[in-house]
Design a protein around this motif. Sequence first.
Motif, PDB file in Angstrom:
ATOM      1  N   UNK A 112       0.825  -1.201   0.000  1.00  0.00           N
ATOM      2  CA  UNK A 112       0.000   0.000   0.000  1.00  0.00           C
ATOM      3  C   UNK A 112       0.866   1.260   0.000  1.00  0.00           C
ATOM      4  N   UNK A 113       1.879   1.278   0.866  1.00  0.00           N
ATOM      5  CA  UNK A 113       2.777   2.437   0.930  1.00  0.00           C
ATOM      6  C   UNK A 113       3.547   2.606  -0.381  1.00  0.00           C
ATOM      7  N   UNK A 114       3.991   1.489  -0.934  1.00  0.00           N
ATOM      8  CA  UNK A 114       4.731   1.549  -2.201  1.00  0.00           C
ATOM      9  C   UNK A 114       3.850   2.086  -3.322  1.00  0.00           C
ATOM     10  N   UNK A 115       2.607   1.640  -3.371  1.00  0.00           N
ATOM     11  CA  UNK A 115       1.697   2.100  -4.415  1.00  0.00           C
ATOM     12  C   UNK A 115       1.372   3.579  -4.258  1.00  0.00           C
ATOM     13  N   UNK A 116       1.246   4.048  -2.994  1.00  0.00           N
ATOM     14  CA  UNK A 116       0.968   5.466  -2.759  1.00  0.00           C
ATOM     15  C   UNK A 116       2.130   6.340  -3.224  1.00  0.00           C
TER      16      UNK A 116
END
Length: 616
Positions: A21-25
């Motif tokens: 999730x953090x990587x995609x954000x």
Amino acid sequence: MLLTLGRIVVLGMKIKTNTPVAKKAREGVMEFLLMNHPLDCPICDQGGECDLQDQSMAFGADRGRFTEMKRSVVDKNLGPLVKTVMTRCIQCTRCVRFATEVAGVQDLGMLGRGSGEEIGTYVGKLMTSELSGNVIDICPVGALTSKPFAFKARNWELKGTETIDVTDAVGSNIRVDSRGPEVMRIVPRLNEDINEEWISDKTRFCYDGLKRQRLNDPMIRGPDGRFKAVTWQDALAVVAEVLHQVKREEIAGVAGKLSDAESMMALKDFVNKMGSDKVFCEGNGPNPPADLRSNYLMNTSIAGLEKADVFLLVGTQPRVEAAMVNARIRKTVRATQAKVAYIGPPTDFNYDHEHLGTGPQTLVEIVEGRHPFCSTLQSAKNPVIIAGAGLFEREDQDALFTIIQSIANKFNVIRPDWNGLNVLLLHAAQAAALDLGLVANPIESIKSAKFLYLMGADDVSLDKVPDDAFVVYQGHHGDKAVYRANVILPSSAFSEKEGSYENTEGCTQWTIPAVPTVGDARDDWKIIRALSEVAGAQLPYDSLLAVRERISMVAPNLVHVDEREPCTISSEVKPPVKQQVSFTPFKTVVENFYMTDAITRASKIMAQCSATLLKK
């Protein structure tokens, strides 16, 4: 469980930054940043040191989902120093904040709205600031780059050498990037006590003057008035022969404004050994206050100016005399609303100030308590007085400094815990020259000289030199004094030698050689050492370390590198002065910010700045 700033924070909670999730954000944010950014990396001067490139490599995805046409923006003309490719701009507004908050010019701003938003100048004017080149460093993309450096080299081709600047008395910390024998660019180094992370445009862009109008070989003027290249042995033999034909009191030496401490020590020892004491440094005037270091240094220190709440500038214009000191004053004014008063010719400061007058009459009114500014000084907690080194050239300088000292004593400028009485020097060599005792009277020395040794001294007045005087010019550029010289001895520039310089606050720093010397040039102290041997008055040192040991006997503070030697506070030790104050207004000392020495006068870039940015 704690409630902090509207967020619930659980004690002992763990935050993970590498989840899908953090990587995609992060990838989504980077996609938006790159939405309109062109794929210019192969032809962009910022390539290899681009913040956006680094962030994209670290956190971005390998592809983008935007297929629309990228936005195109017309380039802006900011002057001869900063190149713009505004299509690359990501509207971070760093340059706008720098121009407004640090440089103090309202030249850059955000124009338009939405997709038509862009950064530019409001009325199509140039960016007229002495610190404009710093926007190149803070731009995270290739929208603002160096115009003189454009397409000249890539950063991975360059060798970086950490050294210092000598174009003024601040001693800004810089990195000289070179490729082979050529200096390609100059960028700042971080030093919170001196220049923080900024440098002036003169420091940054004068480097092309290091390869123009250089002196390569020793030369002797022939009977026809033309110079002829000769060997070092022949040139030194001619100089030594003339030395033995003149009386010892007819020998004089002049150190230039770019001279290092080692060369000035060698020049003074040599002239003294030949039987003369007529050695001085240009810019220090006929009777410099050299008895106490506190009389000619910035006792508050450059970083210490941030503690001041009232500034009184006397006969100095720090914006053109020492741009980094002026930036520190502006920073203090913005942060603490410190008050600034100025006595001198009308000038343009980039912060609010009160112009009290143009000459010493105002100082007399303040010391007598008749001026309205007295109440401001009286209520100040940490008042600062900054006197310009241009006062050294006035005939009434002793009386002037006595009045300034009286003002300091009367209004609590000097205390055991605070010394707010400062002198802002103009040149890199001045402080070390005064420490070493190069204090002869220039007018008397030049008038009586039959043998005049100019060590990089181009701005000393030679009008009163006797017609039959023999003039030796030792320097790295064919500047003003060359036309009067009988013998020319080529020396190394600051970028080609190791030397000690003391800045205006009394901190000694070293230059480090970044490129090899030009032609058959030699270091200044080595030339004087060789001449002393040919002349039969051999100096007792053969290495740079030995010269510094000699300096330690005269001025021990000059061998303590990167240390600011504190001054003794003196308020009552000066003898009474019988000199009368002249009410002649103070003069502007620096007429052209971009051309102040042999290097900057040889620079094509500085000539363009003078022609473009100083136009009225």
